[in-house]
Design a protein around this motif. Structure first.
Motif, PDB file in Angstrom:
ATOM      1  N   ALA A 177       0.201  -1.292   0.086  1.00 20.18           N
ATOM      2  CA  ALA A 177       0.018   0.085  -0.316  1.00 20.18           C
ATOM      3  C   ALA A 177       1.248   1.262  -0.377  1.00 20.18           C
ATOM      4  CB  ALA A 177      -1.220  -0.024   1.184  1.00 20.18           C
ATOM      5  N   MET A 178       1.843   1.386   0.327  1.00 19.89           N
ATOM      6  CA  MET A 178       2.947   2.196   0.787  1.00 19.89           C
ATOM      7  C   MET A 178       3.776   2.495  -0.720  1.00 19.89           C
ATOM      8  SD  MET A 178       5.869   2.917   3.091  1.00 19.89           S
ATOM      9  CE  MET A 178       6.987   1.553   2.455  1.00 19.89           C
ATOM     10  N   TYR A 179       4.309   1.479  -1.180  1.00 13.43           N
ATOM     11  CA  TYR A 179       4.770   2.327  -2.484  1.00 13.43           C
ATOM     12  C   TYR A 179       3.659   2.204  -3.407  1.00 13.43           C
ATOM     13  CZ  TYR A 179       8.451  -1.062  -0.761  1.00 13.43           C
ATOM     14  OH  TYR A 179       9.721  -1.314  -0.406  1.00 13.43           O
ATOM     15  N   TRP A 180       2.246   1.428  -3.566  1.00 13.38           N
ATOM     16  CA  TRP A 180       0.789   1.953  -4.343  1.00 13.38           C
ATOM     17  C   TRP A 180       1.222   3.306  -4.139  1.00 13.38           C
ATOM     18  CZ3 TRP A 180      -0.519   0.205  -8.656  1.00 13.38           C
ATOM     19  CH2 TRP A 180      -0.264  -0.613  -9.483  1.00 13.38           C
ATOM     20  N   GLY A 181       0.322   4.437  -2.839  1.00 14.84           N
ATOM     21  CA  GLY A 181       0.384   5.101  -2.286  1.00 14.84           C
ATOM     22  C   GLY A 181       1.558   6.186  -3.030  1.00 14.84           C
ATOM     23  N   ILE A 182       2.908   5.730  -2.921  1.00 14.14           N
ATOM     24  CA  ILE A 182       3.846   6.852  -3.399  1.00 14.14           C
ATOM     25  C   ILE A 182       3.845   6.736  -4.617  1.00 14.14           C
ATOM     26  CG2 ILE A 182       6.507   7.262  -3.179  1.00 14.14           C
ATOM     27  CD1 ILE A 182       7.041   5.504  -0.591  1.00 14.14           C
ATOM     28  N   GLY A 183       3.571   5.982  -5.727  1.00 16.15           N
ATOM     29  CA  GLY A 183       4.135   6.473  -7.288  1.00 16.15           C
ATOM     30  C   GLY A 183       2.207   6.485  -7.580  1.00 16.15           C
ATOM     31  N   SER A 184       1.751   6.258  -6.760  1.00 20.20           N
ATOM     32  CA  SER A 184      -0.084   7.026  -7.267  1.00 20.20           C
ATOM     33  C   SER A 184       0.577   8.706  -7.061  1.00 20.20           C
ATOM     34  CB  SER A 184      -1.248   6.652  -6.442  1.00 20.20           C
ATOM     35  OG  SER A 184      -1.428   5.384  -7.039  1.00 20.20           O
ATOM     36  N   ILE A 185       1.027   8.979  -6.239  1.00 22.04           N
ATOM     37  CA  ILE A 185       0.893  10.779  -5.486  1.00 22.04           C
ATOM     38  C   ILE A 185       2.357  10.984  -6.364  1.00 22.04           C
ATOM     39  CG2 ILE A 185       1.942  12.327  -3.925  1.00 22.04           C
ATOM     40  CD1 ILE A 185      -0.445  10.921  -2.377  1.00 22.04           C
ATOM     41  N   VAL A 186       2.935  10.347  -6.961  1.00 19.63           N
ATOM     42  CA  VAL A 186       4.154  11.025  -7.547  1.00 19.63           C
ATOM     43  C   VAL A 186       3.256  11.133  -9.093  1.00 19.63           C
ATOM     44  CG1 VAL A 186       6.229  10.104  -9.150  1.00 19.63           C
ATOM     45  CG2 VAL A 186       6.069   9.682  -6.286  1.00 19.63           C
ATOM     46  N   LEU A 187       2.568   9.909 -10.040  1.00 27.30           N
ATOM     47  CA  LEU A 187       1.966  10.335 -10.601  1.00 27.30           C
ATOM     48  C   LEU A 187       1.800  11.105 -10.683  1.00 27.30           C
ATOM     49  CD1 LEU A 187       0.966   6.346 -11.912  1.00 27.30           C
ATOM     50  CD2 LEU A 187       3.284   8.009 -12.166  1.00 27.30           C
ATOM     51  N   LEU A 188       0.303  12.103  -9.772  1.00 26.54           N
ATOM     52  CA  LEU A 188      -0.530  12.710  -9.563  1.00 26.54           C
ATOM     53  C   LEU A 188       0.410  14.123  -9.284  1.00 26.54           C
ATOM     54  CD1 LEU A 188      -3.102  13.639  -8.997  1.00 26.54           C
ATOM     55  CD2 LEU A 188      -2.878  13.850  -6.939  1.00 26.54           C
ATOM     56  N   ALA A 189       1.954  14.128  -9.341  1.00 28.06           N
ATOM     57  CA  ALA A 189       2.325  15.690  -8.959  1.00 28.06           C
ATOM     58  C   ALA A 189       3.012  15.653  -9.747  1.00 28.06           C
ATOM     59  CB  ALA A 189       3.622  15.116  -7.946  1.00 28.06           C
ATOM     60  N   ALA A 190       3.135  14.179 -11.048  1.00 28.64           N
ATOM     61  CA  ALA A 190       4.285  14.713 -12.187  1.00 28.64           C
ATOM     62  C   ALA A 190       3.139  15.101 -13.333  1.00 28.64           C
ATOM     63  CB  ALA A 190       4.528  13.053 -12.749  1.00 28.64           C
ATOM     64  N   ALA A 191       1.350  14.987 -13.077  1.00 27.87           N
ATOM     65  CA  ALA A 191       0.787  15.768 -13.903  1.00 27.87           C
ATOM     66  C   ALA A 191       0.563  16.775 -13.402  1.00 27.87           C
ATOM     67  CB  ALA A 191      -0.921  14.654 -13.802  1.00 27.87           C
ATOM     68  N   PHE A 192      -0.004  17.186 -12.555  1.00 23.05           N
ATOM     69  CA  PHE A 192       0.280  18.328 -12.220  1.00 23.05           C
ATOM     70  C   PHE A 192       1.659  19.610 -13.241  1.00 23.05           C
ATOM     71  CE2 PHE A 192       1.068  21.552  -8.920  1.00 23.05           C
ATOM     72  CZ  PHE A 192      -0.501  22.392  -9.034  1.00 23.05           C
ATOM     73  N   GLY A 193       2.393  18.876 -12.645  1.00 22.52           N
ATOM     74  CA  GLY A 193       3.603  19.580 -12.742  1.00 22.52           C
ATOM     75  C   GLY A 193       3.411  19.201 -14.140  1.00 22.52           C
ATOM     76  N   ILE A 194       3.667  18.593 -14.984  1.00 24.04           N
ATOM     77  CA  ILE A 194       3.233  18.675 -16.026  1.00 24.04           C
ATOM     78  C   ILE A 194       2.524  19.900 -17.242  1.00 24.04           C
ATOM     79  CG2 ILE A 194       3.381  17.640 -18.121  1.00 24.04           C
ATOM     80  CD1 ILE A 194       4.536  15.219 -16.999  1.00 24.04           C
ATOM     81  N   ALA A 195       1.484  19.588 -16.558  1.00 22.07           N
ATOM     82  CA  ALA A 195       0.585  20.797 -17.005  1.00 22.07           C
ATOM     83  C   ALA A 195       1.204  21.930 -16.090  1.00 22.07           C
ATOM     84  CB  ALA A 195      -1.172  19.937 -15.867  1.00 22.07           C
ATOM     85  N   TYR A 196       1.046  22.478 -14.955  1.00 17.57           N
ATOM     86  CA  TYR A 196       1.719  23.352 -14.767  1.00 17.57           C
ATOM     87  C   TYR A 196       2.582  23.681 -14.924  1.00 17.57           C
ATOM     88  CZ  TYR A 196       4.418  26.842 -11.633  1.00 17.57           C
ATOM     89  OH  TYR A 196       4.635  27.912 -10.903  1.00 17.57           O
ATOM     90  N   SER A 197       3.715  23.322 -16.255  1.00 13.25           N
ATOM     91  CA  SER A 197       4.910  23.709 -16.749  1.00 13.25           C
ATOM     92  C   SER A 197       4.613  23.724 -18.111  1.00 13.25           C
ATOM     93  CB  SER A 197       5.735  22.337 -16.901  1.00 13.25           C
ATOM     94  OG  SER A 197       6.671  22.830 -17.602  1.00 13.25           O
ATOM     95  N   ARG A 198       3.433  23.235 -18.740  1.00 13.61           N
ATOM     96  CA  ARG A 198       2.695  23.654 -20.088  1.00 13.61           C
ATOM     97  C   ARG A 198       2.489  24.863 -19.765  1.00 13.61           C
ATOM     98  NH1 ARG A 198       0.942  18.049 -22.835  1.00 13.61           N
ATOM     99  NH2 ARG A 198       2.461  16.662 -22.504  1.00 13.61           N
ATOM    100  N   GLY A 199       1.566  25.458 -18.621  1.00 17.16           N
ATOM    101  CA  GLY A 199       0.126  26.876 -18.821  1.00 17.16           C
ATOM    102  C   GLY A 199       1.879  27.613 -18.159  1.00 17.16           C
TER     103      GLY A 199
END
Length: 477
Positions: A177-199
């Motif tokens: 659960a910890m690994y999945w949580g970290i992976g999900s958070i990283v993916l969510l942060a990456a999606a947010f970061g990419i969207a922010y960077s593109r904006g």
């Protein structure tokens, strides 16, 4: 020296740093992702280890409590009481996963649900861990056991432990659960970061494109604004107010300059006509004739300076309003070289052209021709007899390279910046005819076409390089 013969690195007109902006926003987004992911990973890892530690302590507390009860039984009733208690609890494995074993000092089993003392153990201070094979519905399964050892006063040994298979399974699920949580958070942060960077890149790209249009001469452009009322909107509003003030002042200055220039043309022309008519009079004294001819030469010089200033103002101030057409820069350079070859030959200078094929761009042909004329004339003026001048056109991946190289005297490094300014001349060239506007006009024409301009050492002499990018014609139109 007329402002045209320079070796300066600072004269290059750099394009907008789009790639640098893109990399900066990406680095910022990556930093946010790493910081956010590291924070979440730290929290989840802490929760995992704290939970595992609580479970371990709970198991250890149960075992220690059971050891204490058994020791109390031995203290009250001796060996018989302890054996009786252990026999009553031999079925605890099936219900609770409890493990008991009482042996003689030599290891012979007396009571408990273990057949023998474990041999392959991992020792942790007063605790040991080992595995036993247990029969389940699916077959024989190895169960990890955590246990505590105790030596009775008689030398006999007591072992009390419990099955920790379920605890380890729970810890494994917590880790998953910890690994999945970290992976999900990283993916969510990456999606947010990419969207922010593109904006950010889109907004800064729009700012850069607008600034390029403004630098090309279109002062009516304004930085785009949104309804977010964020820092970018505040910056755009401040810059737009500044641009409105600059446009207003530029319009007033241009109108004043144009009016003054046109008003001066008439009196200068009439004065020149009168002097020319006076010179044709046969009774004019020789002294008066020389004075009138000198005055006429000065009038011609003033008219040339005025015409050059108008060209500079035209190229710098209203590039977006100037007509553009398809220009074969190679053909233009060849024609000008042919035109100036006789004059260069009279001075003992070799003037050549290097380049093959055509070099088509879209721009203002008249101003491009004037810029090239200024470079050639300056070279002819300052290169001594026996020198060589080469005009070249070369194709590059992003556009064309126009170069004018000579083996003339060059200039000191300390003067390579200031010589680019209008009316600036070197002390050694004060006796030369000129106004110091030649290179200023060339630089203005290059700015109009969004071209870079480098003034390099030709060793000896000067090499002027103008790079006209492929995107420049669209801006000028």
């Amino acid at each position: 020296m007329e402002a045209g013969h320079v070796h300066a690195q600072g004269s290059r007109l750099e394009p907008a740093p789009r790639l640098r902006i893109r990399l900066s926003s990406s680095r910022l987004a990556l930093l946010l992702i790493l910081v956010f992911a590291a924070g979440v990973a730290l929290i989840l890892t802490s929760v995992y280890y704290l939970t595992a530690r609580v479970l371990d302590r709970e198991v250890d507390a149960v075992i220690s409590s059971e050891v204490g009860h058994l020791v109390d039984d031995y203290s009250r009733g001796g060996l018989l009481q302890l054996v009786s208690t252990l026999r009553r609890r031999t079925d605890s494995w099936g219900r609770f996963g409890a493990v008991y074993l009482l042996t003689e000092a030599n290891g012979y089993p007396i009571a408990g649900n273990l057949a023998r003392w474990p041999t392959e153990v991992r020792i942790y201070d007063e605790w040991i861990e080992f595995e036993i094979d247990a029969s389940e519905a699916g077959g024989i399964i190895a169960h990890p056991v955590r246990a505590q050892r105790f030596v009775l006063p008689s030398g006999r040994r007591l072992l009390v432990g419990t099955d920790i298979l379920e605890r380890r399974r729970l810890a494994s699920r917590l880790r998953t659960a910890m690994y999945w949580g970290i992976g999900s958070i990283v993916l969510l942060a990456a999606a947010f970061g990419i969207a922010y960077s593109r904006g950010i890149r889109r907004r800064l790209g729009a700012f850069a494109a607008t600034c390029e249009s403004i630098m090309a001469g279109d002062l009516s452009q304004r930085l785009p604004m949104r309804t977010a009322h964020d820092e970018f909107d505040a910056l755009a509003a401040a810059v737009n107010r500044m641009l409105e003030r600059i446009e207003q002042q530029t319009r007033v200055l241009r109108t004043t300059f144009d009016s003054a220039a046109h008003d001066l043309r008439g009196p200068l022309y009439r004065a020149r006509v009168r002097i020319e008519e006076t010179l044709r009079h046969p009774d004019l004294a020789d002294g008066s004739r020389e004075t009138m001819e000198a005055t006429l030469a000065e009038l011609e010089r003033v008219q040339r300076i005025l015409g050059t200033l108008l060209q500079i103002a035209q190229a710098d101030g209203s590039a977006h309003e100037l007509p553009t057409q398809d220009v074969d820069l190679a053909r233009l350079a060849r024609e000008l070289v042919d035109l100036y070859t006789p004059e260069a030959g009279e001075r003992g200078i070799t003037l050549t052209y290097s380049g093959t094929g055509t070099a088509a761009i879209r721009g203002n042909g008249q101003l491009l021709a004037q810029a090239l004329v200024n470079l050639i004339e300056n070279a002819i003026k300052y290169v001594p007899a026996g020198g060589h001048i080469e005009v070249g056109i070369a194709h590059e991946p992003n556009g064309l390279l126009l170069s004018v190289a000579d083996d003339g005297p060059g200039i000191p490094a300390a003067d390579r910046q200031r010589i680019l300014q209008p009316f600036v001349r070197l002390e050694r060239d004060r006796d030369q005819v000129g106004s110091g506007l030649g290179l200023s006009l060339v630089a203005a024409v290059m700015r109009m076409h969004l071209a870079s301009m480098e003034l390099l050492d030709n060793r000896p002499g000067l090499r002027v390089q103008c790079r006209l990018p492929a995107a420049a014609p669209e801006v000028c139109s």
